[in-house]
Design a protein around this motif. Structure first.
Motif, PDB file in Angstrom:
ATOM      1  N   ALA A   1      66.974  54.671  32.675  1.00  0.00           N
ATOM      2  CA  ALA A   1      66.977  53.512  31.777  1.00  0.00           C
ATOM      3  C   ALA A   1      66.207  53.831  30.502  1.00  0.00           C
ATOM      4  N   HIS A   2      66.382  52.966  29.500  1.00  0.00           N
ATOM      5  CA  HIS A   2      65.567  53.056  28.293  1.00  0.00           C
ATOM      6  C   HIS A   2      64.244  52.338  28.548  1.00  0.00           C
ATOM      7  N   PRO A   3      63.134  52.815  28.020  1.00  0.00           N
ATOM      8  CA  PRO A   3      61.856  52.122  28.206  1.00  0.00           C
ATOM      9  C   PRO A   3      61.926  50.693  27.662  1.00  0.00           C
ATOM     10  N   LEU A   4      61.276  49.778  28.370  1.00  0.00           N
ATOM     11  CA  LEU A   4      61.098  48.422  27.855  1.00  0.00           C
ATOM     12  C   LEU A   4      59.883  48.382  26.927  1.00  0.00           C
ATOM     13  N   LEU A   5      58.882  49.182  27.257  1.00  0.00           N
ATOM     14  CA  LEU A   5      57.622  49.215  26.511  1.00  0.00           C
ATOM     15  C   LEU A   5      57.203  50.673  26.353  1.00  0.00           C
ATOM     16  N   GLU A   6      56.765  51.017  25.147  1.00  0.00           N
ATOM     17  CA  GLU A   6      56.258  52.363  24.917  1.00  0.00           C
ATOM     18  C   GLU A   6      54.986  52.290  24.084  1.00  0.00           C
ATOM     19  N   VAL A   7      53.922  52.851  24.622  1.00  0.00           N
ATOM     20  CA  VAL A   7      52.619  52.872  23.965  1.00  0.00           C
ATOM     21  C   VAL A   7      52.365  54.288  23.482  1.00  0.00           C
ATOM     22  N   ARG A   8      51.993  54.412  22.203  1.00  0.00           N
ATOM     23  CA  ARG A   8      51.825  55.732  21.607  1.00  0.00           C
ATOM     24  C   ARG A   8      50.427  55.885  21.006  1.00  0.00           C
ATOM     25  N   ASN A   9      49.668  56.795  21.570  1.00  0.00           N
ATOM     26  CA  ASN A   9      48.376  57.224  21.001  1.00  0.00           C
ATOM     27  C   ASN A   9      47.456  56.050  20.653  1.00  0.00           C
ATOM     28  N   LEU A  10      47.314  55.132  21.589  1.00  0.00           N
ATOM     29  CA  LEU A  10      46.524  53.926  21.359  1.00  0.00           C
ATOM     30  C   LEU A  10      45.036  54.239  21.512  1.00  0.00           C
ATOM     31  N   SER A  11      44.246  53.809  20.535  1.00  0.00           N
ATOM     32  CA  SER A  11      42.800  54.034  20.577  1.00  0.00           C
ATOM     33  C   SER A  11      42.068  52.771  20.135  1.00  0.00           C
ATOM     34  N   HIS A  12      40.865  52.579  20.687  1.00  0.00           N
ATOM     35  CA  HIS A  12      40.045  51.419  20.300  1.00  0.00           C
ATOM     36  C   HIS A  12      38.574  51.754  20.520  1.00  0.00           C
ATOM     37  N   ARG A  13      37.759  51.404  19.524  1.00  0.00           N
ATOM     38  CA  ARG A  13      36.303  51.503  19.642  1.00  0.00           C
ATOM     39  C   ARG A  13      35.700  50.128  19.460  1.00  0.00           C
TER      40      ARG A  13
ATOM     41  N   PRO B   1      28.809  56.892  18.130  1.00  0.00           N
ATOM     42  CA  PRO B   1      29.844  57.803  17.621  1.00  0.00           C
ATOM     43  C   PRO B   1      30.428  58.650  18.754  1.00  0.00           C
ATOM     44  N   GLY B   2      31.744  58.723  18.756  1.00  0.00           N
ATOM     45  CA  GLY B   2      32.420  59.514  19.781  1.00  0.00           C
ATOM     46  C   GLY B   2      32.688  58.772  21.065  1.00  0.00           C
ATOM     47  N   VAL B   3      32.196  57.527  21.186  1.00  0.00           N
ATOM     48  CA  VAL B   3      32.424  56.730  22.399  1.00  0.00           C
ATOM     49  C   VAL B   3      33.572  55.759  22.146  1.00  0.00           C
ATOM     50  N   TRP B   4      34.639  55.914  22.896  1.00  0.00           N
ATOM     51  CA  TRP B   4      35.845  55.105  22.729  1.00  0.00           C
ATOM     52  C   TRP B   4      36.110  54.290  23.985  1.00  0.00           C
ATOM     53  N   ALA B   5      36.513  53.017  23.811  1.00  0.00           N
ATOM     54  CA  ALA B   5      36.959  52.213  24.953  1.00  0.00           C
ATOM     55  C   ALA B   5      38.311  52.707  25.433  1.00  0.00           C
ATOM     56  N   VAL B   6      39.172  53.055  24.485  1.00  0.00           N
ATOM     57  CA  VAL B   6      40.485  53.635  24.762  1.00  0.00           C
ATOM     58  C   VAL B   6      40.697  54.761  23.768  1.00  0.00           C
ATOM     59  N   GLN B   7      41.188  55.904  24.239  1.00  0.00           N
ATOM     60  CA  GLN B   7      41.369  57.034  23.334  1.00  0.00           C
ATOM     61  C   GLN B   7      42.708  57.717  23.594  1.00  0.00           C
ATOM     62  N   GLU B   8      43.583  57.641  22.599  1.00  0.00           N
ATOM     63  CA  GLU B   8      44.861  58.347  22.576  1.00  0.00           C
ATOM     64  C   GLU B   8      45.674  58.108  23.850  1.00  0.00           C
ATOM     65  N   ALA B   9      45.791  56.840  24.230  1.00  0.00           N
ATOM     66  CA  ALA B   9      46.544  56.484  25.438  1.00  0.00           C
ATOM     67  C   ALA B   9      48.024  56.322  25.117  1.00  0.00           C
ATOM     68  N   SER B  10      48.860  56.949  25.912  1.00  0.00           N
ATOM     69  CA  SER B  10      50.312  56.838  25.758  1.00  0.00           C
ATOM     70  C   SER B  10      50.933  56.582  27.125  1.00  0.00           C
ATOM     71  N   LEU B  11      51.937  55.707  27.165  1.00  0.00           N
ATOM     72  CA  LEU B  11      52.630  55.417  28.412  1.00  0.00           C
ATOM     73  C   LEU B  11      53.981  54.802  28.100  1.00  0.00           C
ATOM     74  N   GLN B  12      54.846  54.802  29.095  1.00  0.00           N
ATOM     75  CA  GLN B  12      56.136  54.118  29.034  1.00  0.00           C
ATOM     76  C   GLN B  12      56.285  53.233  30.267  1.00  0.00           C
ATOM     77  N   LEU B  13      56.926  52.085  30.085  1.00  0.00           N
ATOM     78  CA  LEU B  13      57.228  51.171  31.177  1.00  0.00           C
ATOM     79  C   LEU B  13      58.703  50.826  31.097  1.00  0.00           C
ATOM     80  N   TYR B  14      59.378  50.879  32.241  1.00  0.00           N
ATOM     81  CA  TYR B  14      60.824  50.690  32.276  1.00  0.00           C
ATOM     82  C   TYR B  14      61.185  49.329  32.856  1.00  0.00           C
ATOM     83  N   PRO B  15      62.390  48.834  32.559  1.00  0.00           N
ATOM     84  CA  PRO B  15      62.805  47.528  33.100  1.00  0.00           C
ATOM     85  C   PRO B  15      62.730  47.512  34.628  1.00  0.00           C
TER      86      PRO B  15
END
Length: 269
Positions: free
Chosen positions: A9-21, A27-41
């Protein structure tokens, strides 16, 4: 949906290189760093890790509740499956998406409910946001969805304050599902509940996901929840995804040392 169907199937959701501080973080401490994933129907994906690993932050970034930079969240919206960048949508469109095609189940049900109105009003409010105005329909749908989550529909006019923790969580699920969302995000939906209540709630979630062909992202620290509900699992440590794959493979044959530690801490005597 079985894994072979998902993979074709085609992904329903695609997350690309998500980061959050978080503001004020070292400095250098990230809650989320370069997270990528796919979720399908029709797929359930579990996000596991210890407290502070970044899994809830990732979920909130995906939902657009907290800003992320850099990173993108792409979603196939509507019946025409238009591919949109969720974070680039105008605020009005993002709110509309959140109350129609998406659902969000909070860890603490009181945060996902309006505690000062009735159970039926909690379910009906989301329908009203989608444009429904007929009182009879709102009542009918309230009763229907309370029954669907195994709550007594005769308690439609009761306050959520009169419900137990497990019942509130069921009501929150009904509130989210009444608009037939395609994607539901769940943040530790069974945390803090008695073991017997957890088991019944997990069985309900599994039935609803299967029957409604929902796609779901479920954050949990409990590997047993991931094994029961999710086709695939990803493991987070210090804001990074360190391993992901089919749930049985990740839990039965972990490759990353951190995943090995997580699994061994569960099975150790």
């Amino acid at each position: 949906m079985n894994q072979a169907t998902i993979e074709n199937a085609h992904p329903l959701l695609e997350v690309r290189n998500l980061s959050h501080r978080f503001a004020g973080a070292r400095p250098g401490v990230w809650a989320v760093q370069e997270a990528s994933l796919q979720l399908y129907p029709g797929e359930v994906l579990a996000i596991v890790g210890e407290s502070g690993s970044g899994k809830s932050s990732l979920l909130n970034c995906i939902a657009g509740r907290i800003a992320c930079a850099p990173g993108q969240v792409h979603y196939r919206r509507g019946s025409d499956e238009q591919w949109v960048d969720v974070h680039a949508l105008p605020e009005r469109e993002r709110r509309q998406l959140a109350r129609s095609e998406w659902g969000f189940v909070e860890q603490h049900a009181a945060e996902g409910l309006r505690m000062n109105v009735s159970a039926g009003a909690n379910v009906g409010e989301r329908l009203m946001a989608a444009g429904e105005r007929r009182y009879e329909t709102l009542r009918e749908q309230g009763r229907r969805w309370m029954e669907a989550v195994e709550l007594d529909p005769e308690r439609l006019d009761d306050s959520p304050r009169a419900f137990s923790g497990g019942m509130r969580q069921r009501l929150q699920i009904a509130r989210n599902l009444v608009t037939h969302p395609r994607l539901v995000l769940m943040d530790e939906p069974t945390s803090g509940l008695d073991v017997s209540v957890q088991a019944r709630l997990l069985d309900l979630i599994r039935q609803l996901v299967s029957r409604l062909q929902l796609s779901a992202l479920i954050v949990t620290h409990d590997l047993g929840v991931a094994r029961l509900l999710a086709q695939r699992t990803l493991v987070m440590r210090q804001g990074r995804i360190v391993e992901q794959g089919l749930t049985d493979r990740v839990l039965d044959d972990p490759q990353h040392p951190y995943t090995q530690l997580l699994v061994s801490s569960v099975v150790a005597p």
